[in-house]
Design a protein around this motif. Structure first.
Motif, PDB file in Angstrom:
ATOM      1  N   TRP A  12       0.849  -1.193   0.000  1.00  0.00           N
ATOM      2  CA  TRP A  12       0.000   0.000   0.000  1.00  0.00           C
ATOM      3  C   TRP A  12       0.894   1.257   0.000  1.00  0.00           C
ATOM      4  O   TRP A  12       0.660   2.209  -0.743  1.00  0.00           O
ATOM      5  CB  TRP A  12      -0.900  -0.013   1.234  1.00  0.00           C
ATOM      6  CG  TRP A  12      -1.844   1.160   1.341  1.00  0.00           C
ATOM      7  CD1 TRP A  12      -1.532   2.424   1.746  1.00  0.00           C
ATOM      8  CD2 TRP A  12      -3.243   1.170   1.026  1.00  0.00           C
ATOM      9  NE1 TRP A  12      -2.640   3.219   1.707  1.00  0.00           N
ATOM     10  CE2 TRP A  12      -3.719   2.480   1.265  1.00  0.00           C
ATOM     11  CE3 TRP A  12      -4.138   0.200   0.573  1.00  0.00           C
ATOM     12  CZ2 TRP A  12      -5.037   2.850   1.068  1.00  0.00           C
ATOM     13  CZ3 TRP A  12      -5.470   0.568   0.378  1.00  0.00           C
ATOM     14  CH2 TRP A  12      -5.908   1.868   0.620  1.00  0.00           C
ATOM     15  N   SER A  69      -1.921  -1.238  -7.917  1.00  0.00           N
ATOM     16  CA  SER A  69      -2.936  -0.585  -7.086  1.00  0.00           C
ATOM     17  C   SER A  69      -4.348  -0.918  -7.552  1.00  0.00           C
ATOM     18  O   SER A  69      -5.249  -1.136  -6.735  1.00  0.00           O
ATOM     19  CB  SER A  69      -2.720   0.932  -7.114  1.00  0.00           C
ATOM     20  OG  SER A  69      -3.722   1.578  -6.374  1.00  0.00           O
ATOM     21  N   PHE A 119      -5.737  -2.604  -4.579  1.00  0.00           N
ATOM     22  CA  PHE A 119      -6.235  -1.555  -3.680  1.00  0.00           C
ATOM     23  C   PHE A 119      -7.317  -0.681  -4.310  1.00  0.00           C
ATOM     24  O   PHE A 119      -7.663   0.364  -3.741  1.00  0.00           O
ATOM     25  CB  PHE A 119      -5.074  -0.658  -3.221  1.00  0.00           C
ATOM     26  CG  PHE A 119      -3.885  -1.406  -2.675  1.00  0.00           C
ATOM     27  CD1 PHE A 119      -4.028  -2.362  -1.679  1.00  0.00           C
ATOM     28  CD2 PHE A 119      -2.606  -1.165  -3.172  1.00  0.00           C
ATOM     29  CE1 PHE A 119      -2.929  -3.045  -1.181  1.00  0.00           C
ATOM     30  CE2 PHE A 119      -1.502  -1.847  -2.685  1.00  0.00           C
ATOM     31  CZ  PHE A 119      -1.664  -2.793  -1.689  1.00  0.00           C
ATOM     32  N   ASN A 162      -4.865   3.798  -2.761  1.00  0.00           N
ATOM     33  CA  ASN A 162      -3.667   4.051  -1.941  1.00  0.00           C
ATOM     34  C   ASN A 162      -2.831   5.231  -2.439  1.00  0.00           C
ATOM     35  O   ASN A 162      -1.803   5.556  -1.839  1.00  0.00           O
ATOM     36  CB  ASN A 162      -2.781   2.804  -1.884  1.00  0.00           C
ATOM     37  CG  ASN A 162      -2.193   2.439  -3.232  1.00  0.00           C
ATOM     38  OD1 ASN A 162      -2.890   2.476  -4.254  1.00  0.00           O
ATOM     39  ND2 ASN A 162      -0.919   2.089  -3.247  1.00  0.00           N
TER      40      ASN A 162
END
Length: 817
Positions: free
Chosen positions: A716, A734, A738, A742
């Motif tokens: 992250w 990402s 995520f 992030n």
């Protein structure tokens, strides 16, 4: 197992950024802003690695500040007027406009293939007619304000090509293109009155301290070259007056060393001085002398400073204080563009004057001596000393005597205290086609007349023939013929175009126009107030003087014209070093260039970007290294593929640090160390190489543990840190792990830096013998006990005299055998 494929990943995200307009600045002016700008390129046709370094640096700043929730303006343009386009037209038979815009299209594709996050809605080329329209309007305003004027000046002229050459285009006295000896030609030239701003340009350098490199500030200070001294006239004796037919009474000189006035033993004029020209025109000099003078004139200013040469004019002036005759010479080192083109020479106290006097056996009169020791006859004495042979000023300190002698001249009304500048007004006329036309008209009744603003732009004709001889605009059959804007009679349009430094002196303001009003205004007051000054300006040290000085000048002029309200354009300046290969600057002639396209094809854009930022700090020279490029590629591949250890999450994991193993705690510590380092790099140090090294260390630490939460937190943070460097790779990670959540500011957790244990050295009589690991809050009593156990074999049979615990560092035992 994930597999890294640079081609598919990079293409995917470049398309995404384009379709989503990911890098356009917001019109929400309540947000905190950052204006990040790299010096824009000339569209030569291909990017070189110097470009890649420049724009990778600016892109890293832009991406970092977007993550920190700033509103970021990161635009790009092209400095697209200039001689190379005409040269290409001569060489290839292509039109300068087509050559230029084809190159712009190619280079824009290269920019986007490198993942540069430029605004696509604020692109410009300075050869665009719209840009010319706004610029010509500014030029008219500057003329009305008295900041632009026209006068005759001595210019470099190539008789073969029938064109003016810049000083940089004169090579050993010859035209750089056809090798014809150049001549100095007295021609009309337009000038900006930059000298009117000399004091402000100098004084405002103080405002830039801390934001600009000291080297650049010093270079600008020296270029402006302010000096205080004495100006006075030297008058010819009766014989010389008669020889000159009483056309001249004398000439004026300026000196920063009035304390040496009694040591003047000759005077020297520049070869271009009007007295010299008069003597040549009226056959007052021999052919041999005239030949020598012409040779001096055709030598560049730089070369004229190397080997001293001169010739006597057979004239004398009268010393203003002693009344004695002083011979007048021509000297090649005297230049018309500093002072009046005439100097008083004091060989006893000036190295250059000394060398000249020795060469031509001219008198040397010493008037200052050291406080201790003797004067040498082998060199000039240039230090502070005490005056002698100086009449009523004998015995004075030479520094203090300067003001006294100026006062003496002023009291006798034969001279005055004067400030001089090396800086000269900026000549902007170019007898070329591919430039912005100067918006004036020559009318036989009205004289020089400004074009009406409603008639702008005065655009270039496209039906021209470029042969390399003469000015294509002057040779055009119809373009220059027009009506006078004042009286309506037939008139001739100005055929000179502007120096391309004019375009680059205000382009950073042009980006401060809303795309909605791009066609209507050069820039808007609202956008200017919000975006300016440029927070980070990035470019080569070679632009330290001309471009940066001219941009500062234009900013002050625009302020005085009421366009803007600030004094300086660039808050922080980063001058990046050159990219070298085999120890030399990359150039086609040396065969040591590296093609960015080939690197992208083989390794991907992220590899090129990572190498550029990791190989050296940005202000230092960067040596190209093929194996280091390969190493950068391998790191990205590992970084991408090891993201398989990461859990999908849309927020940073919460981890109970106290429950972690030693290896897991160490991994978290290294990740957050990298984060701290990254924040320092963008705000203070710019040492991207140390930031990247920190990420590599964190990766190594993550590899030593297998806690998926620690991996997830690590990625992250690390993919956020590395996004400005290797954006395609990080966006892919990402997006997968995520949901792109992030790329934002991450809080540094202090808990990760609290050490559970510390390592202490154990010394016997000051000599290190062992190391122990103890709890960070361990008592001294237990530390000594553990230390004795670890050093038992060195303590055996010894008398222990002293036990010392240096907190968090070491334990020392003093013993006696």
């Amino acid at each position: 197992m994930l597999e890294y494929s640079s081609k598919s990943i990079e293409k995917k995200w470049q398309n995404f950024w384009k379709e989503n307009k990911s890098f356009e600045p917001s019109e929400d002016f309540t947000k905190e802003k950052k204006y990040i700008l790299s010096m824009f390129p000339f569209p030569s046709g291909r990017l070189h690695m110097g470009h890649v370094r420049n724009y990778t640096l600016s892109d890293a700043f832009a991406r970092y500040y977007r993550q920190q929730n700033f509103n970021v303006l990161h635009p790009i343009g092209f400095d697209s007027f200039g001689m190379p386009a005409e040269n290409a037209a001569i060489k290839n038979g292509s039109h300068p406009k087509k050559w230029t815009y084809d190159n712009i299209d190619y280079m824009k594709n290269e920019f986007y293939s490198l993942g540069f996050s430029f605004s696509r809605e604020r692109e410009l080329a300075t050869s665009d007619e719209l840009y010319t329209k706004f610029e010509q309007s500014f030029i008219i305003d500057m003329y009305e304000k008295g900041l632009l004027y026209r006068k005759k000046g001595m210019l470099n002229w190539c008789p073969h090509d029938q064109t003016v050459l810049a000083n940089e285009q004169v090579v050993e006295g010859c035209c750089w293109r056809c090798d014809t000896p150049i001549v100095k030609k007295d021609m009309n030239q337009y000038y900006f009155k930059i000298t009117q701003y000399g004091d402000e340009l100098l004084n405002d350098l103080k405002k830039l301290e801390g934001g600009w490199p000291k080297q650049v500030l010093t270079m600008q200070e020296n270029w402006i070259g302010k000096s205080n001294g004495l100006a006075f006239d030297l008058f010819f004796d009766d014989t010389s007056l008669a020889k000159l037919n009483h056309s001249f009474k004398g000439f004026d000189v300026f000196t920063t060393r009035p304390d040496t006035i009694y040591g003047v033993s000759y005077t020297a004029l520049a070869p271009e001085h009007e007295i010299v020209s008069y003597m040549i025109e009226n056959a007052l000099l021999s052919e041999d002398v005239i030949t020598q003078i012409k040779a001096m004139k055709t030598t560049s200013s730089i070369d004229r400073q190397k080997e001293k040469s001169g010739v006597s004019l057979g004239l004398d002036v009268i010393h203003p204080l002693t009344g004695k005759k002083v011979p007048v010479w021509i000297a090649n080192f005297v230049l018309m563009d500093y002072g009046s083109g005439a100097v008083m020479a004091v060989p006893a106290h000036d190295d250059r004057d000394f060398d000249f006097a020795k060469k031509y056996d001219l008198p040397i009169h010493s008037v200052i001596k050291p406080y201790e020791g003797e004067l040498s006859s082998d060199s000039a004495f240039t230090e502070v000393g005490v005056l002698f042979n100086s009449h009523e000023f004998d015995g004075m300190n030479s520094k203090e005597a300067q003001s006294k002698i100026i006062e003496h001249f002023e009291a006798k009304k034969i001279g005055k205290k004067t400030t001089n500048y090396k800086l000269k007004d900026w000549g902007v006329s170019r007898q070329r086609y591919w430039g912005a036309p100067i918006p004036f008209v020559h009318c036989k009744d009205c004289g020089l007349v400004m074009e009406k603003k409603e008639n702008l732009p005065i655009a270039l004709p496209e039906d021209i023939e470029i042969t390399g001889e003469g000015n294509p605009l002057d040779n055009h059959p119809t373009w220059k013929h027009c009506k006078c804007p004042a009286c309506g009679n037939d008139a001739i349009r100005e055929t000179d175009t502007m120096d391309t430094f004019v375009e680059s002196s205000w382009y950073f303001l042009r980006f401060c126009a809303s795309p909605k009003n791009w066609e209507k205004e050069a820039f808007s007051s609202e956008q200017i107030k919000y975006w300016m000054g440029v927070d980070h300006y990035i470019g080569g040290i070679e632009h330290a003087i001309l471009h940066l000085l001219y941009a500062r000048f234009f900013t002050k002029v625009f302020r005085d014209l009421g366009y803007i309200e600030f004094d300086e354009p660039f808050d922080k300046l980063l001058t990046q070093g050159m990219v070298l290969k085999d120890g030399a600057k990359m150039s086609k002639s040396k065969g040591n260039t590296v093609d960015p396209d080939a690197i992208i094809e083989k390794y991907g854009a992220d590899t090129a970007r990572l190498f550029i930022l990791f190989a050296a700090p940005p202000t230092q020279e960067l040596e190209w290294n093929d194996s280091a490029v390969e190493g950068a590629y391998r790191f990205i591949k590992r970084f991408y593929e090891r993201s398989s250890h990461v859990n999908k999450t849309d927020k940073i994991p919460t981890i109970a640090h106290a429950t972690l193993s030693k290896e897991e705690k160490f991994a978290r510590k290294k990740v957050y160390e990298a984060l701290v380092r990254a924040n320092d790099v963008y705000t203070e140090k710019y040492t991207f190489n140390t930031m990247i090294a920190g990420v590599m260390e964190a990766m190594n630490a993550l590899n030593l543990q297998n806690n998926s939460a620690v991996w997830s937190e690590g990625y992250w943070i690390l993919s956020s840190i590395m996004e400005p460097v290797i954006p395609h790779t990080c966006w892919d990670i990402s997006n997968e792990k995520f949901s792109l959540k992030n790329f934002s500011s991450v809080k540094v957790l202090d808990e990760v830096f609290v050490e559970d244990t510390i390592t202490l050295g154990v010394s016997i009589n000051g000599k290190r013998r062992a190391e122990i690991e103890v709890a960070s809050d361990e008592s001294d009593e237990n530390i000594l006990k553990i230390a004795k156990e670890s050093a038992a074999k060195w303590l055996e049979g010894q008398t222990l005299l002293k036990e010392i615990v240096v907190p968090k560092k070491l334990v020392n035992f003093v013993v006696k055998g």
